[in-house]
Enzyme design. Structure first.
Site, PDB file in Angstrom:
ATOM      1  NE  ARG A  36      -4.357  -1.616   1.540  1.00  0.00           N
ATOM      2  CZ  ARG A  36      -5.232  -1.962   2.411  1.00  0.00           C
ATOM      3  NH1 ARG A  36      -5.182  -1.772   3.696  1.00  0.00           N
ATOM      4  NH2 ARG A  36      -6.495  -2.622   1.797  1.00  0.00           N
ATOM      5  CE  LYS A 197     -19.718 -18.258   6.447  1.00  0.00           C
ATOM      6  NZ  LYS A 197     -19.787 -17.615   7.661  1.00  0.00           N
ATOM      7  N   GLY A 354      -9.095  -9.415  -0.847  1.00  0.00           N
ATOM      8  CA  GLY A 354      -7.856 -10.128  -0.209  1.00  0.00           C
ATOM      9  C   GLY A 354      -7.413 -11.363  -0.283  1.00  0.00           C
ATOM     10  N   GLY A 377     -13.032  -4.318   0.408  1.00  0.00           N
ATOM     11  CA  GLY A 377     -14.442  -3.961   0.473  1.00  0.00           C
ATOM     12  C   GLY A 377     -14.634  -3.335  -0.572  1.00  0.00           C
TER      13      GLY A 377
HETATM   14  P1  ADP Z   1     -11.906 -12.624  -1.112  1.00  0.00           P
HETATM   15  O1  ADP Z   1     -11.263 -12.075   0.303  1.00  0.00           O
HETATM   16  O2  ADP Z   1     -11.010 -12.839  -2.174  1.00  0.00           O
HETATM   17  O3  ADP Z   1     -13.181 -11.718  -1.435  1.00  0.00           O
HETATM   18  P2  ADP Z   1     -13.722 -14.593   0.436  1.00  0.00           P
HETATM   19  O4  ADP Z   1     -12.900 -14.103   1.371  1.00  0.00           O
HETATM   20  O5  ADP Z   1     -14.844 -14.680  -0.185  1.00  0.00           O
HETATM   21  O6  ADP Z   1     -12.542 -14.289  -1.049  1.00  0.00           O
HETATM   22  O7  ADP Z   1     -13.095 -16.344   0.295  1.00  0.00           O
HETATM   23  C1  ADP Z   1     -11.799 -16.830   0.720  1.00  0.00           C
HETATM   24  C2  ADP Z   1     -12.001 -18.061   1.378  1.00  0.00           C
HETATM   25  O8  ADP Z   1     -12.992 -18.879   1.012  1.00  0.00           O
HETATM   26  C3  ADP Z   1     -10.452 -18.724   1.609  1.00  0.00           C
HETATM   27  O9  ADP Z   1     -10.512 -18.589   2.875  1.00  0.00           O
HETATM   28  C4  ADP Z   1     -10.905 -20.137   1.339  1.00  0.00           C
HETATM   29  O10 ADP Z   1     -10.417 -21.170   2.090  1.00  0.00           O
HETATM   30  C5  ADP Z   1     -12.414 -20.222   1.358  1.00  0.00           C
HETATM   31  N1  ADP Z   1     -13.072 -21.376   0.537  1.00  0.00           N
HETATM   32  C6  ADP Z   1     -12.952 -21.534  -0.894  1.00  0.00           C
HETATM   33  N2  ADP Z   1     -13.512 -22.641  -1.131  1.00  0.00           N
HETATM   34  C7  ADP Z   1     -13.782 -23.223  -0.032  1.00  0.00           C
HETATM   35  C8  ADP Z   1     -14.453 -24.498   0.123  1.00  0.00           C
HETATM   36  N3  ADP Z   1     -14.749 -25.375  -0.632  1.00  0.00           N
HETATM   37  N4  ADP Z   1     -14.446 -25.050   1.485  1.00  0.00           N
HETATM   38  C9  ADP Z   1     -14.343 -24.222   2.608  1.00  0.00           C
HETATM   39  N5  ADP Z   1     -13.687 -22.918   2.365  1.00  0.00           N
HETATM   40  C10 ADP Z   1     -13.478 -22.458   1.010  1.00  0.00           C
END
Ligand code: ADP
Ligand code: MG
Length: 396
Positions: A36, A197, A354, A377
């Protein structure tokens, strides 16, 4: 997207208040990841060359409106000085006499860092009085913190209403690329959405199905879709309450002619752990004690085939449990394919989030993407189609 840019500003000899995002990770009082800080260098260097007095404003941590010694931006000053190869001055308040005296002592071209804006409760409540006190310190405002643009705070939107306001270089790069990726993209557009999720990305998917031509859903959130379609998911992460939401997104995709790509095979294990024995199975073969931890090779091949139809790829969210090898495989292989095709000029690719960015960095694919957003975000809210107050304040 029409917004005021730094090059349009007359900054020579001016006091330029620059909102940066120096909310950097620290370890034992030392900056452990300077990404950053580096992102702010083009703006600071441009101002330096043009003889401006550069006055940096940033938040740092969550001090909740009071002075917290452990959250002083003083800790960042040294690392910034090294990166800029010039002395960075520091004032221990972002308003008032201390800041004013430090600014009065500045010569043209010098750089001053002001203390954490969040030491004042008025920052997060966007108190006009605080914004006025900060604005009084400068002649021009430059916002270079896209990652803070989704919040209407005193140092992002408050000041922008009081001074001539311009986008800094990093902000400009973000906005220009985001515009190319989703605002006004070349079609077909492929969106890859993964992560843990569904519940955190509903608004995002609802927006995307109306804008993109292909939507690939992966990661833990795909399990909710599979469950909604009557497939077994065993002990997988799955938000069963959100099955109706998943079905609504499926029908919105159909209505909008957006091709939806769900997993066709998956990698399962018995435990949520690295290097635990695993197996590739079809969707109907997931056992009661199986946990889906990654997308399978057929799914990855289908995603890569979709890339071969795309002119624009936008990516947020990993396709599997990336922290637990080998369940980072689908994400890494798809990222590699995306990077190769970007390098070959087949499409432009933009990624953010992230965990996504750390996965792409780790796989080495990031450097060949057209653009990697530094924002978490703000990137997600922008993908949701929301107006970002920090950006709105810069629009012409
Ligand atoms: P970002 O930060 O890039 O927006 P998210 O925070 O939405 O991404 O998602 C990242 C998380 O999703 C990671 O910690 C990863 O372990 C989890 N994840 C992805 N696929 C699975 C899965 N099949 N089961 C459990 N966790 C998962
Ligand atoms: Mg995340």
């Amino acid at each position: 997207m029409a917004f005021r840019r730094l090059e349009d500003a007359d900054v020579s000899g001016a006091r330029v208040l620059v909102r940066v995002d120096f909310n950097v990770p620290m370890k034992d009082g030392i900056v452990s990841d300077g990404t950053r800080l580096k992102a702010a260098l083009p703006t600071i260097n441009a101002l330096h060359k043009r003889g401006a007095k550069t006055i940096l404003l940033s938040h740092f941590g969550r001090p909740k409106g009071k002075r917290e010694p452990g959250m002083s931006l003083g800790a960042v000053m040294q690392a910034l000085s090294v990166l800029l190869d010039t002395k960075v001055h520091f004032a221990d308040n972002c308003i008032g006499d201390r800041a004013r005296f430090a600014i009065d002592a500045m010569k043209d071209g010098e750089v001053l860092l002001l203390e954490n804006t969040r030491f004042h409760p008025g920052e997060e409540s966007n108190d006009p009085a605080l914004a006025r006190q900060m604005a009084a310190l400068g002649d021009i405002f430059v916002n270079d913190a896209f990652s803070a643009a989704h919040r209407a705070h005193a140092s992002t939107t408050g000041i922008a209403a009081l001074l001539p306001a311009f986008a800094g270089k990093a902000m400009e790069r973000e906005l220009d690329h985001l515009e190319k990726a989703l605002g006004n993209p070349q079609h077909p557009v492929l969106a890859v959405i993964g992560g843990a999720k569904v519940s955190t990305k509903i608004a995002l998917m609802e927006n995307l199905v109306s804008k993109v031509d292909m939507l690939c859903v992966g990661g833990g959130m795909a399990n909710t879709f599979l469950h909604a379609l009557g497939k077994p998911v065993g002990t997988s992460l799955c938000e069963k309450d959100y099955a109706p939401t998943a079905l609504a997104i499926i029908s919105a995709a159909t209505k909008n002619d957006c091709a939806l790509l769900l997993p066709s095979d998956v990698v399962v294990a018995k435990a949520f752990a690295a290097n635990t024995p695993s197996q590739i199975v079809g969707l109907d073969a997931v056992a009661d004690d199986d946990m889906i931890l990654d997308a399978g090779p057929k799914t990855v091949a289908a995603l890569i085939a979709a890339m071969d139809h795309a002119k624009t790829v936008i990516w947020n969210g990993p396709l599997g449990a990336i922290e637990l090898p080998p369940f980072d495989r689908a994400t890494n292989e798809a990222a590699k394919a995306c990077a190769e095709r970007t390098r070959a000029g087949k499409f432009i690719s933009v990624a953010g989030g992230g965990d996504t960015v750390s996965a792409l960095n780790k796989s080495g694919a990031a450097q060949d993407f057209t653009f990697i957003s530094t924002a978490g975000g703000a990137f997600l809210e922008w993908m949701e189609g929301k107006a970002l107050p920090g950006v709105e304040a810069l629009k012409i």
